[in-house]
Scaffold this active site. Sequence first.
Site, PDB file in Angstrom:
ATOM      1  N   TYR A 157       0.859  -1.201   0.000  1.00  9.42           N
ATOM      2  CA  TYR A 157       0.000   0.000   0.000  1.00  9.42           C
ATOM      3  C   TYR A 157       0.888   1.242   0.000  1.00  9.42           C
ATOM      4  O   TYR A 157       0.760   2.113  -0.861  1.00  9.42           O
ATOM      5  CB  TYR A 157      -0.911  -0.035   1.243  1.00  9.42           C
ATOM      6  N   LYS A 161       1.521   4.107  -2.812  1.00  6.27           N
ATOM      7  CA  LYS A 161       1.123   5.501  -2.509  1.00  6.27           C
ATOM      8  C   LYS A 161       2.298   6.434  -2.841  1.00  6.27           C
ATOM      9  O   LYS A 161       2.096   7.554  -3.276  1.00  6.27           O
ATOM     10  CB  LYS A 161       0.717   5.673  -1.037  1.00  6.27           C
TER      11      LYS A 161
END
Length: 358
Positions: A157, A161
């Site tokens: 994640y 990002k």
Amino acid sequence: SFYSWWQLCLGNNRCDCLPQVSKRCAVIGGSGFLGRHLVEKLLDRGYSVSVFDIRQSYELPGVTFHQGDLCDKQALLSALKDVSLVFHCASPAPSSDDRLLFERVNIRGTQTVIQACLDAGVQKLVLTSSASVVFEGTDVKNGKEDLPYAKKPIDYYTQTKIEQEKLVLEACNKPKGFLTVAIRPHGIFGPRDPQLVPTLVDAARQGKMKFIIGDGTNLVDFTYVENVVHGHILAAEHLRADSPICGKPYHITNDEPIRFWDFMSEVLVGLGYPAPRFHLPYTLVYGLALLLLLLTWILRPVMSFKPTFTPMRVALAGTYHYYSCEHAKEHLGYKPVVSLKEGIARTVASYPHLRRGA
Ligand SMILES: NC(=O)C1=CN([C@@H]2O[C@H](COP(=O)(O)OP(=O)(O)OC[C@H]3O[C@@H](n4cnc5c(N)ncnc54)[C@H](OP(=O)(O)O)[C@@H]3O)[C@@H](O)[C@H]2O)C=CC1
Ligand SMILES: CC(C)CCC[C@@H](C)[C@H]1CC[C@H]2C3=C(CC[C@]12C)[C@@]1(C)CCC(=O)C[C@@H]1CC3
């Protein structure tokens, strides 16, 4: 007098006493937790909103829904028609831990969003990034925006990002009239959050919230959702070709770092559960979480289970991670609009079904 009325308007940072001009914008991820709060505030401020999301979770006057995958440019283009401002706050949930999904949505999907914005003649793109893009699992104290991106991000994640934020900030192009900015919130909480409070209560109900990881003194930012929304709208409204914010990231926090375990205890006690009391060494719990993760991989062909204490959560629970929002104050005129105490009270009151015994 007219003068004092005008001063009053300026002092409010927003003129509630003048009719709001109708403005059109799009919120990608507008069905999600942050996205819906953002949509509600934009409507309050006189915007009409086009929501683009993979699912539709509500209906509201002033909102047009476009259901689709942000990796599909044609689907995006119909949602961006006549829109000059786009907020991109869609992402797969961090807990999904699915590398291919994160790469497809956060990296390739964001490239598609940028291209669709350019094709549709959008002028401003505000990305919801994350303060975690600089977090490597070790202490960050009062981190500013000039900290380098994490070289070893704690999970897929965070890794995606980082790539997503770079793509959006690099796409800022004043000659083309396409301006971008990234908001980096941290630990968003509030009514309808599907992640923080529900995970915490689930762990408490299973009797797993008796322990404090480490000595319990580590300070962390938790940010009430309305403050995050406020930061996004300020960024959008300050984004002009002559502004220093073009192509820059901004931390948005409650500006009230709190001990991780005090925050958890306040929420738990507010909902009727006992606060964690017994201490466990950080390295021991981190090691166990790694072992558990290894076990889930080995056993995946025969059974699947989701551990509560993942290495990522243990790192977040046992280290300092709080960030400075001085740049947002200086460049955006940001100031939190809801205190931590008030935010916790509103959050606790919004979850009657998660109270002990409910
Ligand atoms: N919550 C937090 O503490 C923090 C969040 N952020 C960032 O804030 C943003 C919003 O987070 P949050 O509101 O918590 O998350 P949510 O999961 O509640 O909202 C994200 C929304 O995006 C949708 N979505 C996911 N994939 C796609 C896709 N391919 N196409 C279209 N829509 C899609 C989701 O649908 P579905 O639910 O069906 O997947 C969901 O409705 C994210 O970018 C996140 O990275 C940053 C810092 C902290
Ligand atoms: C079981 C307990 C040890 C912890 C329960 C609470 C956690 C679920 C949350 C505590 C800090 C939160 C957090 C995020 C998700 C939920 C927590 C882990 C993020 C990873 C969400 C996405 C981000 O961009 C960063 C957040 C940091 C804090």
